[in-house]
Design a protein around this motif. Structure first.
Motif, mmCIF file in Angstrom:
data_model
loop_
_atom_site.group_PDB
_atom_site.id
_atom_site.type_symbol
_atom_site.label_atom_id
_atom_site.label_comp_id
_atom_site.label_asym_id
_atom_site.label_seq_id
_atom_site.Cartn_x
_atom_site.Cartn_y
_atom_site.Cartn_z
ATOM 1 N N LEU A 92 -8.965 2.645 0.943
ATOM 2 C CA LEU A 92 -7.674 3.272 0.623
ATOM 3 C C LEU A 92 -6.568 2.433 1.272
ATOM 4 O O LEU A 92 -6.705 2.023 2.423
ATOM 5 C CB LEU A 92 -7.607 4.694 1.192
ATOM 6 N N ASP A 93 -5.525 2.220 0.502
ATOM 7 C CA ASP A 93 -4.405 1.403 1.006
ATOM 8 C C ASP A 93 -3.180 2.310 1.126
ATOM 9 O O ASP A 93 -2.600 2.716 0.127
ATOM 10 C CB ASP A 93 -4.170 0.275 -0.004
ATOM 11 N N PHE A 94 -2.837 2.661 2.383
ATOM 12 C CA PHE A 94 -1.695 3.560 2.601
ATOM 13 C C PHE A 94 -0.470 2.761 3.053
ATOM 14 O O PHE A 94 -0.587 1.873 3.892
ATOM 15 C CB PHE A 94 -2.018 4.577 3.709
ATOM 16 N N SER A 95 0.686 3.121 2.499
ATOM 17 C CA SER A 95 1.910 2.530 3.059
ATOM 18 C C SER A 95 3.085 3.451 2.761
ATOM 19 O O SER A 95 3.010 4.295 1.877
ATOM 20 C CB SER A 95 2.177 1.141 2.493
ATOM 21 N N VAL A 96 4.160 3.234 3.531
ATOM 22 C CA VAL A 96 5.370 4.034 3.339
ATOM 23 C C VAL A 96 6.334 3.179 2.517
ATOM 24 O O VAL A 96 6.642 2.059 2.877
ATOM 25 C CB VAL A 96 6.019 4.381 4.693
ATOM 26 N N SER A 97 6.800 3.735 1.392
ATOM 27 C CA SER A 97 7.709 2.956 0.548
ATOM 28 C C SER A 97 9.091 2.934 1.184
ATOM 29 O O SER A 97 9.382 3.702 2.096
ATOM 30 C CB SER A 97 7.797 3.586 -0.838
ATOM 31 N N THR A 98 9.960 2.072 0.644
ATOM 32 C CA THR A 98 11.316 1.985 1.218
ATOM 33 C C THR A 98 12.067 3.290 1.013
ATOM 34 O O THR A 98 13.012 3.585 1.717
ATOM 35 C CB THR A 98 12.118 0.860 0.543
ATOM 36 N N THR A 99 11.644 4.082 0.017
ATOM 37 C CA THR A 99 12.338 5.356 -0.184
ATOM 38 C C THR A 99 11.741 6.437 0.715
ATOM 39 O O THR A 99 12.073 7.602 0.584
ATOM 40 C CB THR A 99 12.238 5.801 -1.650
ATOM 41 N N GLY A 100 10.831 6.032 1.601
ATOM 42 C CA GLY A 100 10.345 6.987 2.589
ATOM 43 C C GLY A 100 9.164 7.796 2.121
ATOM 44 O O GLY A 100 8.807 8.798 2.730
ATOM 45 N N ILE A 101 8.509 7.389 1.020
ATOM 46 C CA ILE A 101 7.359 8.176 0.538
ATOM 47 C C ILE A 101 6.072 7.510 1.009
ATOM 48 O O ILE A 101 5.887 6.306 0.845
ATOM 49 C CB ILE A 101 7.378 8.257 -0.999
ATOM 50 N N LEU A 102 5.201 8.305 1.615
ATOM 51 C CA LEU A 102 3.899 7.804 2.053
ATOM 52 C C LEU A 102 2.941 7.954 0.877
ATOM 53 O O LEU A 102 2.758 9.047 0.359
ATOM 54 C CB LEU A 102 3.408 8.637 3.240
#
Length: 1559
Positions: free
Chosen positions: A1140-1150
């Motif tokens: 699983l590849d998790f990251s927080v987008s620039t708009t703040g969505i995980l």
């Protein structure tokens, strides 16, 4: 007028009473009624209103105190004249005007405005000068320095009571310190109710945001509402725990900021436009609206004027033939006659110069100048050369000697001001003037030279922009006596200039105005005739004797007539404003020369003086009588001094200009002058250039007095201000032009503008010239009234054209000064000018604030000034700024240096302490918002593309099938198998090298070492943690080999790894909740980590941030036993989840995405082919290994391709910036990857150290390709500057490129080692806002450079789709990038498993065209272009350009804006802007700016930011927030987290230096 200081304005009068009062006022001013009759009628009118006053709240009655009580107003008016109020500036006063302002303000009582908030430190600091009142040398107009102790009564005209509640509402609920925000309330005063249940955390709710009232758009909640709303990390912006309670729209409940914004929204007028949406037709030309003339506006109706002829010059008088002949005549025949008396600051006569002395000293100076000054044995000067005269205002005697000495020697004097410092306002411009006049010599006195700034050598310093000068002292001891028979070679009749007077233009440039000898004589004769000067008369002169009327009367005409001039220095006037009246009385002066300021000052000081008499005066010449506001000074002065012998007909206003010298002067009746007149003109009519005597609206009027008749021998006409000089009609305002032998001749050395001004030929409506002689433009605006009297309503220099209307700076100053209470700013320290923004002039008002004024007081005054100007002039003030006392640049004799002030404003050097911008009301010429056309269906779109001859925008990388045999692809389907195979076949082949900050290798891993480590981890997971296949495991490791081993350990036992960035030990409060959230959302059954991190996760600090009892099993892998795993797990099918590849987008969505084994190996295969990776290669990687392509390159690719990866953890660069470049050079890496933040660190930290690096042996010539891994538009400026900086180290020019990936596919484009170089195109930014792509030339206006994001990877297909209709687009359109490839992620891993979202993003289909292919939507906007280059297969190469994230775009005025474009403009606006981020809140644009400078410079940025966004993007900024450096949050990829910032701003957590709410 002065006796009308009774403060009835404190009681709002009924409109009919106000009207009658104004009519009375008019009757009195026209002379139709006596003073006594006026008072009687006025008292009668007001008697009806007195009962009104009785009912007033007693505190208000106290406020409106008068000499008598309010009830006694009527009788008191008869019994005594109340003393004139000293706290009001009579000069700028007209009772009608003040009343108008009061009435205008009363209309606004309900409008609330949000007050700017300022950090306490900014309030507390005050520059050293701010606590002292302004140095009075500058406050020419400031009566504050002149008050007598007993006169400090407060203003009689207090504010309307009705305005107070409005202000209370403004101030309530806004504390000035941002720390108080946690308790402050909404405007209503009650805290907003807390939403219950899950709504509190929902991100979007249709009712959350206040209604959008700034544009006519349908509220655009969030671009792309169907993007995944996964667990959002936005609850925890930097600097706060996760406990911020949010309302439905993500707005904190107790937010002071949002209540202020709501207030701001309420102040903006609702638009009348229909709702607008997107549209399709290709008409993206954004045309600024041109304001159309109002059909009902007044137009001139009179007949065409005729040229006005002055009386003929007097003939047959026995005047001397020239000025120098007169000097010689009086000097030899009347040597004892007094010529000039100079006074000291105590008012004592220090020196009386006789005509004999003047003649002998001038001769001596002339002789010295011509015979005693040499350079290289040549005389330094020859006749006709220019000489600078540098004399202080207090030494008229030396000046007069120097002036006549130069004239006698045939030289041209150029009087200038004494430079006080090396950086005087406008001093550089004076230097240009001296240079252009070719001046090498300056004359001055001993005393003055001692006071000039000196260089180290003891010589006079060279001033900025000045030519090198020789200084000559004119004191007697430095001069040589001429031989008895020596006569000067005086040439005082030729056409050459006699002297040059300097003038500063509106733009700040200084020009020299050349006055020829003939004009000089003609001017003296005309003044003598007009003023009736006679021999031996005494004249008191308060003006500056170096220029203008002070020079013409006090130095030139006086000598022609053997008059005696008593010169009053400015310093004496400040010490004793009555001094000129006392001297008139003492010397029995027949004439006096003053400005309205001097009359005003003497009013303030006259009370103690009972014994002065002005009966000797026959002429009181008011030099600035052309200033529309001089009338009130004249009236008030007459009122007070009539009882001291001043006759009304003595007051003679005059009008003059540097170009035309004296234009007109009022003659006393004994010289045949007609009776004086005044005109009450409609301000609205004047703004359209038309004269209308005001009838209905008694409030916005301008009362002007005549400035008398034209000069003898002169012809005068009025011409249109712009274009061909047509004669005006009789009821039209234009520029006054003069044709006479007594005007100046030219701007010295400037032939072009000389022709325009000094050689104008006015023409009739039919185009016929009115005269064969040219006219000179005076720069005065006015008209010819009855009895051929000249009226002046303003100056061309103060003219501001806004829309189609003209406004005068002086008028707006006067309106501002009529706003009560005035105690917060200094009178006479108010500047008004216009600046061009968006192709129109915008009005700026700057004033000096008194040090004791509070923030609320100033804001209150500013708000009321805005409203008063809006109401009376019907024009908006664009910016109102208050600066600390004594900081505005000064003009030589007090007053404000306007052009320098304007320059400072535009350069951001004004340093205001309060700013109010009103772009919403002023800027009315924005392009129309974009209209939506009728629905456009897919069919018409595809036909549209075909008709326009545009290809459908799609492209693909190389085909995988042709590139590789399928056996190998099958063998390498599962990464664990690949690692086992490598450990078996090449056990000692090195795969990884990890470097530390010192550049030493801290650990390495060969194939066999990695395999064994992974087995131990797998054994621990199955035995210790008792996990079965398919369980999720969180890997919380610092960047290193442990992370890689743990990853493969998970794969070996069938677990699903989730890589998580470890919490930052120094910042647990903000970083640990994110770790916890990922662990919970990914449903991890176990956490693998190192011992130090285990201790951190269980520490006391961690317990404060999260609940540590709810962690799943935590295993540390530092010392697990050496055990083999029984069997390595083999997935049943390639579609099984690998990680699983998790990251927080620039708009703040995980968001976590699922990667299957098939996608993982396909990804590695594509990268291997694109970058030509083989076991013999070495690549250097400086990326974070936690998500996206960074993770793939760090953990996956080396194992798949067998190349050796040199790993450089980015945190190590903090202690050694050059580590990455050194590693690339040391290991001769052909391919290297980095992030933008790494590249920026290198560019900033190493830019100046390339030579040092070269000596250390760093050589980058080995690099074939250096790729920046990013999920954004390529940062062209950064990559180009990086290439340039490190070119010296051998970095090939074409090596640097970018990659592009996103959540649905982590690697869509990579430059790779083969294939054409990345191309750059320039697109029209305006077209982009309409989702169109139009290529333009480099450097064309509105051009935006975009570079290709690398080559599309093998096996990847890309198409551009419409964001709403989902149809394919042509290549001239901007649309969403859709991607199809074997290594697309298979879906989002979410807690709720929202199938709809998954289907939408990972299995989208086109609405027409190829409807079979399954695509993934990237959420990024971009376009495709076919280039002229060919790729490896010989086809023409298709380039993909990424423009920006769809989630981040701002929808404003029906158009789509990308934050980065606005931010780029803002960062360019001022050198102290370090970083910037923009976002919207209820359709207001909010700009957050990091200030890299002093806090007191913060407010300079507000106007600059607003201007640049208006100019370049046609957007009005709603809120400007100025913060400290480092406040804009940036993620590990170097991308701005704008949504975090937005949440922090709304929750009031940014601790801003200043927040400005633009009106």
């Amino acid at each position: 007028m002065a006796e009308r200081g009774c403060p009835l304005e404190a009681v709002p009068l009924p409109p009919e009473v106000r009207e009658s009062l104004a009519e009375l006022e008019l009757e009195l001013s026209e002379g139709d009624i006596t003073q006594k009759g006026y008072e009687k009628k006025r008292a009668k009118l007001l008697a009806h209103c007195v009962p009104l006053a009785q009912g007033v709240d007693p505190s208000l009655q106290a406020e409106s105190r008068t000499s008598g009580s309010l009830q006694a107003t009527a009788p008191a008016a008869k019994q005594q004249k109340p003393r004139p109020s000293n706290a009001r500036d009579e000069r700028f006063r007209s009772d009608v005007h003040t009343e108008a302002v009061q009435a205008a303000l009363a209309r606004y009582k309900e409008r609330k405005m949000p007050m700017p908030s300022k950090r306490r430190s900014v309030l507390a600091h005050a520059p050293a000068g701010a606590c002292t009142p302004p140095d009075t040398s500058s406050t020419s107009e400031d009566e504050g320095s002149l008050r007598q102790p007993g006169q400090l009564a407060s203003t009689p005209l207090q504010s309307c009571p009705s305005i107070e509640p409005w202000l209370d509402q403004v101030i309530q609920g806004s504390s000035t310190s941002s720390s108080a925000s946690s308790t402050s309330s909404h405007p209503g005063g009650k805290p907003a109710a807390t939403p219950a249940g899950p709504v509190a955390h929902a991100r979007i709710d249709l009712h959350s945001a206040p209604p959008d009232v700034t544009t006519g758009l349908v509220q655009h909640q969030h671009a792309h509402r169907e993007r995944p709303q996964l667990a959002s990390v936005r609850g925890v912006p930097r600097g706060c725990g996760g406990s911020v309670l949010e309302t439905a729209g993500g707005v904190p409940v107790n937010s002071r900021v949002s209540s202020k914004i709501q207030q701001l929204l309420n102040t903006l007028k609702r638009p009348k436009r229909p709702p607008l949406k997107e549209f399709f037709v290709d008409d993206f030309e954004e045309l600024l609206e041109v304001q159309q003339p109002d059909p009902s506006q007044p137009k001139p109706e009179g007949s065409q004027m005729v040229v006005l002829k002055g009386e003929p010059p007097a003939m047959g008088t026995d005047w001397p033939p020239s000025l120098l002949a007169a000097l010689q005549q009086w000097g030899t025949t009347q040597p004892k006659a007094p010529c000039l008396t100079a006074l000291d600051t105590a008012g004592k006569a220090v020196c009386t110069l006789t005509y004999g002395k003047l003649w002998s000293r001038s001769l001596k100076l002339a002789y010295t100048l011509l015979n005693k000054l040499t350079s290289k044995n040549e005389p330094l000067l020859k006749p006709g050369d220019r000489v600078a005269l540098v004399f202080p205002n207090s030494d008229p005697v030396a000046f007069m000697v120097a002036f006549y000495g130069c004239l006698l020697a045939g030289l041209v004097p150029v009087p200038i001001e004494v430079p006080l410092t090396r950086k005087d306002a406008g001093s550089q411009q004076v230097g240009f003037l001296l240079g252009s006049c070719g001046i090498t010599l300056a004359l001055t006195t001993d005393a003055c030279q001692k006071g000039l700034p000196k260089a180290q050598t003891g010589e006079v310093a060279t001033f900025k922009g000045w030519p090198p000068l020789t200084w000559l002292l004119v004191d007697g001891k430095h001069l040589t006596k001429p031989p008895r028979d020596w006569l000067p070679p005086a040439r005082d009749s030729g056409t050459g200039p006699a002297y040059i007077e300097y003038k500063t233009s509106k733009e700040g440039s200084t020009v020299g105005i050349a006055v020829p000898h003939a004009s000089l004589l003609a001017q003296c004769r005309a003044l003598t005739q007009a003023c009736g000067f006679s021999e031996a008369e005494t004249l008191t002169n308060v003006l500056d004797f170096k220029r203008d009327a002070g020079l013409w009367h006090g130095v030139l005409t006086s000598v022609l007539n053997r008059m005696h001039v008593v010169s009053i220095p400015y310093a004496l006037m400040k010490a004793n404003p009555l001094s000129w009246i006392q001297k008139v009385c003492a010397y029995k002066a027949r004439a006096a020369l003053v400005k309205s300021r001097d009359m005003h000052w003497s009013l303030l000081a006259q009370r103690g003086q009972r014994d002065v008499s002005l009966s000797s005066l026959r002429m009181l010449i008011v030099a600035d009588g052309a200033n529309p506001w001089s009338i009130s000074s004249c009236d008030a002065f007459l009122n007070v001094f009539q009882s001291r012998g001043l006759r009304p007909e003595v007051i003679c206003p005059c009008a003059s200009s540097p170009e035309a010298l004296t234009v007109a002067i009022r003659r006393p009746p004994d010289l045949g002058g007609p009776p004086p007149r005044r005109a009450v003109l409609s301000m609205s009519g004047l703004s359209h250039g038309v004269i209308r005597v005001d009838a209905e609206e008694k409030l916005s009027v301008l009362t002007v007095q005549d400035v008398g008749q034209v000069m003898p021998g002169a012809n005068v006409c009025v011409v249109k201000v712009e274009g061909t000089p047509y004669l005006c009609k009789t009821d039209e305002v234009g520029e006054i032009c003069v044709s006479s032998s007594a005007t100046a001749a030219a701007y010295y050395g400037l032939l072009g503008i000389t022709k325009n001004v000094f050689e104008t030929v006015p023409v009739t409506a039919g185009g016929a010239p009115v005269s064969d002689r040219p006219f000179t433009r005076t720069g005065l605006l006015g008209f010819i009234g009855p009895d051929d009297l000249v009226f002046v309503v303003g100056k061309l220099d103060g003219l501001m054209v806004v829309g189609v209307r003209r406004h005068n700076a002086d008028d707006i100053v006067a309106t501002a000064l009529a706003v009560e209470p005035m105690k917060f700013v200094y009178r006479g320290r108010v500047a008004v000018f216009s600046v061009p923004v968006l192709r129109e002039d915008r009005i700026v008002l700057v004033a000096e604030q008194r040090p004791d004024a509070s923030e609320e007081d100033s804001f209150r005054w500013m708000s009321r000034v805005l409203q008063a100007v809006d109401s009376i002039h019907q024009v908006g003030v664009y910016c109102l700024a208050l600066v600390p006392a004594n900081t505005l640049p000064k003009a030589p004799l007090g007053g404000i240096h306007i052009s320098e002030t304007k320059q400072r404003f535009l350069e951001g050097m004004l340093h205001p302490c309060n700013v109010l911008m009103c772009p919403h009301t002023c800027v009315t010429n924005l392009p129309k918002p974009r209209q939506k056309q009728p629905e456009v269906g897919p069919a018409s779109m595809i036909v549209g593309n075909l008709v326009a001859g545009k290809r459908i925008a799609q492209a693909s990388g190389r085909e995988l099938a042709h590139l590789e045999d399928s056996d190998q692809a099958r063998k390498f389907l599962f990464l664990p198998d690949v690692l086992r195979w490598r450990a078996h076949t090449t056990p000692e082949h090195p795969l990884f090298l990890l470097l530390n900050a010192k550049g030493t290798v801290t650990s390495t891993a060969t194939c066999i070492q990695l395999h064994k480590k992974a087995e131990r981890v797998a054994a621990a997971l199955t035995e210790k943690a008792q996990l079965s296949a398919g369980a999720h495991v969180a890997l919380v490791y610092p960047p290193g080999l442990d992370l890689i081993a743990a990853f493969y350990g998970c794969l070996y036992c069938g677990c699903v790894p989730v890589t998580v960035r470890p919490p930052h030990p120094q910042n647990l409060a903000t970083t640990l909740p994110t770790v916890k959230m990922i662990v919970e959302v990914s449903k991890s059954a176990c956490v693998l980590t190192t011992q130090p991190i285990v201790r951190l996760l269980r520490s006391k600090e961690a317990a404060a941030a999260v609940d540590v009892r709810t962690w799943p099993t935590i295993l540390d892998t530092d010392d697990i036993p050496k055990k083999k795993v029984a069997s390595i797990f083999r997935p049943p099918s390639p579609d099984v989840l690998a990680y699983l590849d998790f990251s927080v987008s620039t708009t703040g969505i995980l968001a976590g995405v699922k990667m299957s084994h098939a996608a993982t190996s396909a990804l590695c295969r594509s990268i291997k082919l694109q970058c030509e990776l083989y076991p013999s290669r070495q690549i250097a990687i400086c990326l974070d290994p936690y998500c996206g392509l960074g993770f793939a390159l760090w953990c996956l690719c080396s194992v798949y391709s067998g190349h050796q990866s040199v790993l450089v953890p980015p945190p190590e660069l903090e202690s050694n910036v050059s580590l990455w470049l050194w590693a690339v050079s040391q290991y001769r890496a052909r391919v290297t990857f980095c992030s933008y933040s790494v590249m920026e660190m290198c560019a900033r930290g190493l830019g100046a150290q390339t030579a040092v690096l070269r000596t250390k042996g760093v050589d980058l010539s080995c690099v074939r390709t250096c790729m920046v891994v990013a999920e954004e538009r390529p940062r062209i400026a950064l990559t180009q500057s990086f290439s340039k900086l490190f070119r010296d180290l051998g970095l090939p020019a074409r090596a640097v490129s970018t990659t592009f990936g996103c959540r649905v596919n982590v690697a869509i484009c990579l430059q790779g080692t083969a294939g054409p170089d990345p191309t750059t195109v320039y697109v029209d930014m305006r077209a982009l806002r309409h989702d169109r792509v139009r290529l333009v030339e480099r450097g064309s206006p509105h051009s935006l450079p975009l570079t290709e994001s690398g080559k599309i990877l093998p096996g990847v297909k890309v198409i551009i789709a419409h964001t709403e209709t989902r149809g394919p687009l042509g290549d001239s359109h901007l649309g969403e990038i859709w991607v199809s490839s074997p290594h697309n992620a298979t879906g989002y891993y979410t807690v709720y498993g929202e199938e709809g979202l998954h289907a939408d993003h990972f299995s989208a289909r086109l609405s027409f065209g190829d409807t079979q292919t399954v695509w993934a939507r990237t959420g990024f906007l971009g376009f495709l272009r076919r280039t002229e280059l060919t790729d490896a297969s010989g086809e023409r190469h298709d380039a993909l350009y990424v423009v920006g994230s769809l989630d981040e775009t701002l929808e404003l005025r029906g158009m789509r804006y990308h934050p980065i474009d606005i931010e780029t403009s803002v960062i360019r606006a001022h050198r102290s802007i370090a970083e910037c981020a923009v976002f919207t809140w209820t359709n207001l644009l909010v700009v957050v700016v990091e200030l890299d400078g002093l806090e007191q410079d913060a407010l300079d940025l507000v106007a600059l930011v607003t201007n640049v966004v208006l100019e370049e993007h046609h957007l009005v900024v709603g809120v400007v927030v100025i913060v400290d450096p480092g406040v804009v949050p940036i993620n590990s990829r170097g991308e701005k987290q704008r949504m975090h910032l937005r949440d922090g701003f709304l929750a009031d957590q940014l601790d801003p230096i200043y927040v400005a709410y633009n009106m």
